[in-house]
Scaffold this motif. Structure first.
Motif, PDB file in Angstrom:
ATOM      1  N   GLU A   1     -52.441   1.248  20.419  1.00  0.00           N
ATOM      2  CA  GLU A   1     -53.315   1.825  21.522  1.00  0.00           C
ATOM      3  C   GLU A   1     -54.285   2.590  21.422  1.00  0.00           C
ATOM      4  O   GLU A   1     -55.346   2.901  22.215  1.00  0.00           O
ATOM      5  CB  GLU A   1     -52.113   2.606  22.214  1.00  0.00           C
ATOM      6  CG  GLU A   1     -51.596   3.973  21.475  1.00  0.00           C
ATOM      7  CD  GLU A   1     -50.762   4.823  22.583  1.00  0.00           C
ATOM      8  OE1 GLU A   1     -51.194   4.944  23.409  1.00  0.00           O
ATOM      9  OE2 GLU A   1     -49.651   5.078  22.172  1.00  0.00           O
TER      10      GLU A   1
ATOM     11  N   ARG B   1     -59.483  -2.250  28.370  1.00  0.00           N
ATOM     12  CA  ARG B   1     -59.056  -1.410  29.624  1.00  0.00           C
ATOM     13  C   ARG B   1     -60.203  -1.279  30.770  1.00  0.00           C
ATOM     14  O   ARG B   1     -60.105  -1.603  31.912  1.00  0.00           O
ATOM     15  CB  ARG B   1     -58.624   0.128  29.370  1.00  0.00           C
ATOM     16  CG  ARG B   1     -57.831   0.476  30.400  1.00  0.00           C
ATOM     17  CD  ARG B   1     -56.889   1.769  29.695  1.00  0.00           C
ATOM     18  NE  ARG B   1     -57.758   3.273  29.822  1.00  0.00           N
ATOM     19  CZ  ARG B   1     -57.924   3.862  28.778  1.00  0.00           C
ATOM     20  NH1 ARG B   1     -57.338   3.830  27.884  1.00  0.00           N
ATOM     21  NH2 ARG B   1     -58.647   4.882  29.022  1.00  0.00           N
TER      22      ARG B   1
ATOM     23  N   THR C   1     -60.347  -3.144  34.279  1.00  0.00           N
ATOM     24  CA  THR C   1     -60.787  -2.319  35.559  1.00  0.00           C
ATOM     25  C   THR C   1     -61.928  -3.239  36.278  1.00  0.00           C
ATOM     26  O   THR C   1     -62.017  -3.086  37.501  1.00  0.00           O
ATOM     27  CB  THR C   1     -61.271  -0.766  35.129  1.00  0.00           C
ATOM     28  OG1 THR C   1     -60.072  -0.374  34.205  1.00  0.00           O
ATOM     29  CG2 THR C   1     -61.490  -0.022  36.488  1.00  0.00           C
TER      30      THR C   1
ATOM     31  N   ILE D   1     -54.796  -6.863  31.786  1.00  0.00           N
ATOM     32  CA  ILE D   1     -53.900  -5.750  32.159  1.00  0.00           C
ATOM     33  C   ILE D   1     -52.970  -5.688  31.205  1.00  0.00           C
ATOM     34  O   ILE D   1     -52.225  -4.739  30.700  1.00  0.00           O
ATOM     35  CB  ILE D   1     -53.463  -5.586  33.772  1.00  0.00           C
ATOM     36  CG1 ILE D   1     -52.539  -6.910  33.975  1.00  0.00           C
ATOM     37  CG2 ILE D   1     -54.750  -5.429  34.510  1.00  0.00           C
ATOM     38  CD1 ILE D   1     -52.090  -6.412  35.580  1.00  0.00           C
TER      39      ILE D   1
ATOM     40  N   ALA E   1     -54.085  -4.328  28.026  1.00  0.00           N
ATOM     41  CA  ALA E   1     -54.357  -2.703  27.908  1.00  0.00           C
ATOM     42  C   ALA E   1     -52.826  -2.188  28.067  1.00  0.00           C
ATOM     43  O   ALA E   1     -52.928  -0.848  27.511  1.00  0.00           O
ATOM     44  CB  ALA E   1     -54.984  -2.510  29.236  1.00  0.00           C
TER      45      ALA E   1
ATOM     46  N   TRP F   1     -48.575  -2.117  36.914  1.00  0.00           N
ATOM     47  CA  TRP F   1     -49.619  -1.587  36.084  1.00  0.00           C
ATOM     48  C   TRP F   1     -50.321  -0.190  36.080  1.00  0.00           C
ATOM     49  O   TRP F   1     -50.223   0.723  35.535  1.00  0.00           O
ATOM     50  CB  TRP F   1     -50.553  -2.737  35.748  1.00  0.00           C
ATOM     51  CG  TRP F   1     -51.777  -2.450  34.685  1.00  0.00           C
ATOM     52  CD1 TRP F   1     -51.483  -2.375  33.115  1.00  0.00           C
ATOM     53  CD2 TRP F   1     -53.043  -2.039  34.819  1.00  0.00           C
ATOM     54  NE1 TRP F   1     -52.576  -2.353  32.641  1.00  0.00           N
ATOM     55  CE2 TRP F   1     -53.379  -2.057  33.474  1.00  0.00           C
ATOM     56  CE3 TRP F   1     -54.040  -1.656  35.862  1.00  0.00           C
ATOM     57  CZ2 TRP F   1     -54.970  -1.481  33.288  1.00  0.00           C
ATOM     58  CZ3 TRP F   1     -55.389  -1.547  35.556  1.00  0.00           C
ATOM     59  CH2 TRP F   1     -55.806  -1.242  34.197  1.00  0.00           C
TER      60      TRP F   1
ATOM     61  N   MET G   1     -49.630   2.888  33.825  1.00  0.00           N
ATOM     62  CA  MET G   1     -50.504   3.594  32.976  1.00  0.00           C
ATOM     63  C   MET G   1     -50.615   4.944  33.458  1.00  0.00           C
ATOM     64  O   MET G   1     -51.222   5.856  32.641  1.00  0.00           O
ATOM     65  CB  MET G   1     -51.926   2.953  33.304  1.00  0.00           C
ATOM     66  CG  MET G   1     -52.264   1.484  33.018  1.00  0.00           C
ATOM     67  SD  MET G   1     -52.085   1.032  31.288  1.00  0.00           S
ATOM     68  CE  MET G   1     -53.842   1.691  30.718  1.00  0.00           C
TER      69      MET G   1
ATOM     70  N   GLU H   1     -63.655   4.339  33.134  1.00  0.00           N
ATOM     71  CA  GLU H   1     -62.940   3.688  34.426  1.00  0.00           C
ATOM     72  C   GLU H   1     -63.625   3.651  35.497  1.00  0.00           C
ATOM     73  O   GLU H   1     -63.735   2.632  36.181  1.00  0.00           O
ATOM     74  CB  GLU H   1     -61.461   4.088  34.378  1.00  0.00           C
ATOM     75  CG  GLU H   1     -60.594   3.901  33.229  1.00  0.00           C
ATOM     76  CD  GLU H   1     -59.616   4.861  33.184  1.00  0.00           C
ATOM     77  OE1 GLU H   1     -59.919   6.084  33.153  1.00  0.00           O
ATOM     78  OE2 GLU H   1     -58.347   4.366  32.498  1.00  0.00           O
TER      79      GLU H   1
END
Lengths: 115, 247
Positions: free
Chosen positions: A38, A47, A51, B96, B99, B126, B130, B199
């Motif tokens: 991770e 990630r 998104t 996803i 991640a 998810w 998260m 993000e």
């Protein structure tokens, strides 16, 4: 006998044309992730990719003239999404407020403007 | 901004139950119920059986893909085209899963231990995973994800049947509203979980690049939106971090 066959048809179609092409991405993800931890920078990058791709999916749902939302005029969809997002921000980042406001707006808009 | 509540300390069963509770009180319980009432009613419209509709929810667990399948099973559409459209609409599952899994798996986990949580994986699960998993001890993360996933998938399956039998009494507006809940909940929940520049930038870039690529009729536009938007956001994140490290 023929009833069984006609019922088997749709189920086979579901598995071949619905389940498998959908599930393949989850399984490919599971295979690709072996050996990554991770903290690795690749995971940080993924990630961001996840998104951005989600944002792409929702932009497509909002703007596409075909697909699941085609019965709602594009202007109504975009307007309701903007209103929903504004409500989300005003209500101190409450997803529930955003969803409710967006839903109210899309129903009102569809009622008023859809032919 | 309300912070995610801390999980109770305890066993893996506690973590699983905490997952069930998290799902039940999540906005996604509402989103899933609404979505699948719409999907169930739609299956009724298209003359499919209630068992088929529920099986579709259990096996596919992907709102947009299910709608595309149902509309594509009708006469006049080539099944292979439908399969491609279903698959393209579900590319999001790949990143996803990539991640999430390193965040939740234990070191000695066998891949098949992860088959179930991976099948449960959808944007709703998810987002909750998260949000909560980083605050939990590692051995509780998979049971927690299974709790969230099982609760939401069960709700989805039950309300597929409810929607199927309610089809006659649902107002015409309901179908449109049920389909709209997917993008509006994706938008607001992704924005809520976006705490880092990484993000936030990825969300904004995806919203901008996605329509540009789709409009230019680029093939695999969603894949490119993810890769280009995500890479730019990652670059911004690196620049920002090295600057704040120097300052």
């Amino acid at each position: 006998m023929s009833a069984t066959l006609s019922e088997l048809g749709p189920v086979l179609a579901l598995i071949l044309f619905g389940f498998l092409p959908n599930e393949v991405w989850r399984l490919v993800g599971l295979m690709l992730v072996r050996g990554l931890d991770e903290k690795s920078q690749i995971i940080v990058w993924v990630r961001a990719v996840a998104t951005a791709m989600l944002a792409g999916v929702l932009a497509q749902l909002l703007l596409s003239t075909s697909g699941p939302l085609s019965s709602i005029p594009v202007e109504v969809r975009v307007g309701a999404a903007v209103l929903g997002f504004a409500a989300f921000l005003i209500a101190r980042r409450s997803v529930f407020a955003g969803v409710l406001a967006g839903e109210a707006a899309v129903m009102l808009g569809t009622y008023l403007f859809a032919v | 901004m309300a912070d995610a509540p801390l999980p109770p300390p305890g066993t893996t069963t506690d973590a699983f139950l905490f997952g069930l509770r998290t799902a039940a009180t999540s906005v996604f319980a509402f989103v899933i119920i609404f979505t699948y009432i719409g999907f169930g009613a739609m299956c009724h419209d298209y003359g499919l059986s209630v068992g088929w509709a529920m099986l579709s929810t259990v096996l596919q667990w992907a709102g947009p893909a299910q709608v595309i399948l149902v509309t594509g099973l009708g006469p006049g559409t080539a099944l292979i085209e439908t399969a491609v459209a279903v698959s393209l609409s579900s590319v999001r599952f790949l990143p996803i899963v990539v991640a999430l899994i390193p965040l939740v798996r234990r070191e000695n986990a066998r891949p098949w231990h992860l088959m179930l949580p991976v099948h449960f994986m959808a944007v709703s699960v998810w987002v909750e995973a998260m949000r909560h998993a980083p605050n939990m001890p590692r051995e509780q993360r998979i049971p927690f994800c299974n709790g969230v996933g099982l609760a939401l998938l069960s709700l989805g399956t039950i309300f597929t049947a409810v929607g199927y039998y309610m089809q006659a009494v649902l107002p015409a507006l309901f179908g449109a509203a049920a389909m709209f809940i997917t993008p509006i909940s994706f938008l607001t929940s992704t924005a809520r979980n976006a705490r880092l520049l990484l993000e936030k930038a990825a969300l904004a870039l995806g919203l901008t690049i996605g329509p540009m690529l789709a409009y230019s009729q680029v093939q695999f536009d969603l894949l490119w939106t993810g890769v280009i938007g995500g890479t730019l956001a990652y670059g911004l994140h690196r620049v920002h971090r090295s600057r704040s490290a120097k300052a």
